[in-house]
Design a protein around this motif. Sequence first.
Motif, mmCIF file in Angstrom:
data_model
loop_
_atom_site.group_PDB
_atom_site.id
_atom_site.type_symbol
_atom_site.label_atom_id
_atom_site.label_comp_id
_atom_site.label_asym_id
_atom_site.label_seq_id
_atom_site.Cartn_x
_atom_site.Cartn_y
_atom_site.Cartn_z
ATOM 1 N N TYR A 243 0.847 -1.193 0.000
ATOM 2 C CA TYR A 243 0.000 0.000 0.000
ATOM 3 C C TYR A 243 0.883 1.243 0.000
ATOM 4 O O TYR A 243 1.798 1.375 0.828
ATOM 5 C CB TYR A 243 -0.915 0.009 1.219
ATOM 6 N N ILE A 244 0.612 2.145 -0.938
ATOM 7 C CA ILE A 244 1.401 3.380 -1.063
ATOM 8 C C ILE A 244 0.460 4.564 -0.899
ATOM 9 O O ILE A 244 -0.374 4.842 -1.773
ATOM 10 C CB ILE A 244 2.138 3.446 -2.413
ATOM 11 N N LYS A 245 0.591 5.232 0.214
ATOM 12 C CA LYS A 245 -0.289 6.356 0.520
ATOM 13 C C LYS A 245 -0.002 7.533 -0.401
ATOM 14 O O LYS A 245 1.158 7.839 -0.702
ATOM 15 C CB LYS A 245 -0.109 6.772 1.986
ATOM 16 N N ASN A 246 -1.064 8.180 -0.852
ATOM 17 C CA ASN A 246 -0.995 9.377 -1.719
ATOM 18 C C ASN A 246 -0.410 9.099 -3.097
ATOM 19 O O ASN A 246 -0.006 10.027 -3.798
ATOM 20 C CB ASN A 246 -0.215 10.513 -1.043
ATOM 21 N N ALA A 247 -0.323 7.828 -3.495
ATOM 22 C CA ALA A 247 0.202 7.520 -4.831
ATOM 23 C C ALA A 247 -0.803 7.937 -5.896
ATOM 24 O O ALA A 247 -2.017 7.952 -5.671
ATOM 25 C CB ALA A 247 0.502 6.024 -4.953
ATOM 26 N N ASN A 248 -0.289 8.269 -7.069
ATOM 27 C CA ASN A 248 -1.107 8.724 -8.186
ATOM 28 C C ASN A 248 -1.722 7.535 -8.917
ATOM 29 O O ASN A 248 -1.062 6.527 -9.157
ATOM 30 C CB ASN A 248 -0.248 9.555 -9.148
ATOM 31 N N GLU A 249 -2.972 7.667 -9.296
ATOM 32 C CA GLU A 249 -3.691 6.575 -9.953
ATOM 33 C C GLU A 249 -3.040 6.146 -11.255
ATOM 34 O O GLU A 249 -3.031 4.962 -11.596
ATOM 35 C CB GLU A 249 -5.134 7.006 -10.213
ATOM 36 N N ASP A 250 -2.481 7.094 -12.013
ATOM 37 C CA ASP A 250 -1.934 6.786 -13.338
ATOM 38 C C ASP A 250 -0.510 6.240 -13.299
ATOM 39 O O ASP A 250 -0.029 5.702 -14.296
ATOM 40 C CB ASP A 250 -1.958 8.044 -14.224
ATOM 41 N N PHE A 251 0.183 6.390 -12.167
ATOM 42 C CA PHE A 251 1.612 6.081 -12.125
ATOM 43 C C PHE A 251 1.890 4.618 -12.481
ATOM 44 O O PHE A 251 2.779 4.317 -13.277
ATOM 45 C CB PHE A 251 2.177 6.411 -10.741
ATOM 46 N N TYR A 252 1.123 3.690 -11.892
ATOM 47 C CA TYR A 252 1.396 2.273 -12.127
ATOM 48 C C TYR A 252 0.729 1.735 -13.396
ATOM 49 O O TYR A 252 0.929 0.582 -13.754
ATOM 50 C CB TYR A 252 1.017 1.454 -10.894
ATOM 51 N N GLY A 253 -0.017 2.589 -14.050
ATOM 52 C CA GLY A 253 -0.490 2.236 -15.370
ATOM 53 C C GLY A 253 0.525 2.578 -16.444
ATOM 54 O O GLY A 253 0.393 2.157 -17.603
ATOM 55 N N GLN A 254 1.578 3.330 -16.049
ATOM 56 C CA GLN A 254 2.578 3.796 -17.004
ATOM 57 C C GLN A 254 3.987 3.291 -16.701
ATOM 58 O O GLN A 254 4.837 3.267 -17.592
ATOM 59 C CB GLN A 254 2.595 5.335 -17.018
ATOM 60 N N ASN A 255 4.250 2.892 -15.458
ATOM 61 C CA ASN A 255 5.598 2.487 -15.059
ATOM 62 C C ASN A 255 5.650 0.993 -14.764
ATOM 63 O O ASN A 255 4.774 0.441 -14.091
ATOM 64 C CB ASN A 255 6.042 3.271 -13.818
#
Length: 354
Positions: A104-116
Motif C-alpha cells: 500500500y502506497i499512501k498518496n500515490a497517483n492513480e496513473d503512475f502504475y499504469g505507465q511504469n
Amino acid sequence: MGAMIKDSKKQNIILTLIIWSVLCVGSMAAMLVVASDKTIVIEAAAQDQSELSADSIQNASGELLLLTSKDALENCVCIPLEEGTKAEQVTVENRYMEQELWIYIKNANEDFYGQNRITGDMSEIQKGWYEVQEDGILLKFGMDTVWEYHSTMESGTLKVVFSNPRDSYQQIVVLDPMGGGSESGAVAARFTEKELTLQVAKLVQKNMVQPDIKIYITRSEDIQVTDEQKLELVEAVEPDLFLQIGVSEAQEDAAQYGIQTYYNNEYYIPEFGNVEWADMVTKEVTVAVSNRALGLLPVEEESILKQLDMPAARLHLGYFTNAQEAALLKQEGYQDKLAVGIAEAILEVYANTY
C-alpha cells in the motif's frame, strides 16, 4: 588609523560569515544527496499484524500491473515509486493465507502504475494488479506459494526480496484458532469461541519475542478458513508444531470445568510426537492459569489433526457451559495467561527437544 582597523575587522567578519554560509549550504546539499541514496528497511507485516487486514481496504476493481522479467533479479522485484514518496507512506503486508503480497502506497497517483513497469523475477508471481483506494494505491501480487518478504527503499525504488520461510526462520509453529465467519462455535453470554481463540492466538504471537521462532496463524480476521487452505499453509511452511485452539462444552453438566487436549493417536512420531506435545501444552497452560487438567483424549476421525505428520494437538481452553469459567475466559488478563502458557510450551519444546 583606528577607522582603518575597524573597517578591516568588519571585512573579516563579513568574509567569515560568507565562508560559513557557503559551508552550510554545501553540507546541506551533501546531506540531501546522501539521504536520497540511503537504503531504508521496510518491515513486512504479516496479515495478522497489519492495519491493512481490517476493513480499511475498499473492494475495488483492479487494473493489471506492467510486469517485466529480469533474470538478474532472482527472487526479487523492483517497484518504482513516485518522486517524493517517503518510507512511512509504504506498507508491505504478507497475506500468506491467500498467498498474496500487498503493498500500500499512501498518496500515490492513480496513473503512475499504469505507465511504469515493475521489474524482477516474475517466475514466482502468478498475477499483479493495482487497486485505487481513497488515499492511495494498493498493489497486489498473487504468488505461487507462501513466502517471507524483506523490503528496502533506495533511490526511488522499493526492492522486495522473497525467501522460503524455512530459509528465514529456524523454528516454525502454526496456530489454528477454531471458528471464523459463520462458524461462531460455542457461545457464552454473547462471547463466541471464534473471538476467544483468535484473541489468544494473537497474544501468543505477541508474547513470542524470540526472533528465530515464527508463529503463523491460519486466520487473522473473522473469516472462515477451510481445512484445504490450512493444509496448504502447512505444506508451504513445514512447521515443527501445529496447535488448534478451541473451547469445551458440557450441556449435561454445567459444573464441568478445566483444560483438556486432543491428539492424533494413530500417527506415531518417535521421541516427541502428538501425545508428548499435547501433554506439554496442557501442563504449561494449566499452570499458567492455575486451573485443572482434565487429561488427553484421542481426536475425532474427521479432525484435520489426522492429516498432519508433525506433532499436532487441539487445546480446549475451558468450558463455555460453566458460567464461572466462561466469565474468566472473557477477561483479557486470563486470556493473556493462556497465551503465556502456550508460548511457554513452545519454548519448552525447542529448548529440550528440537
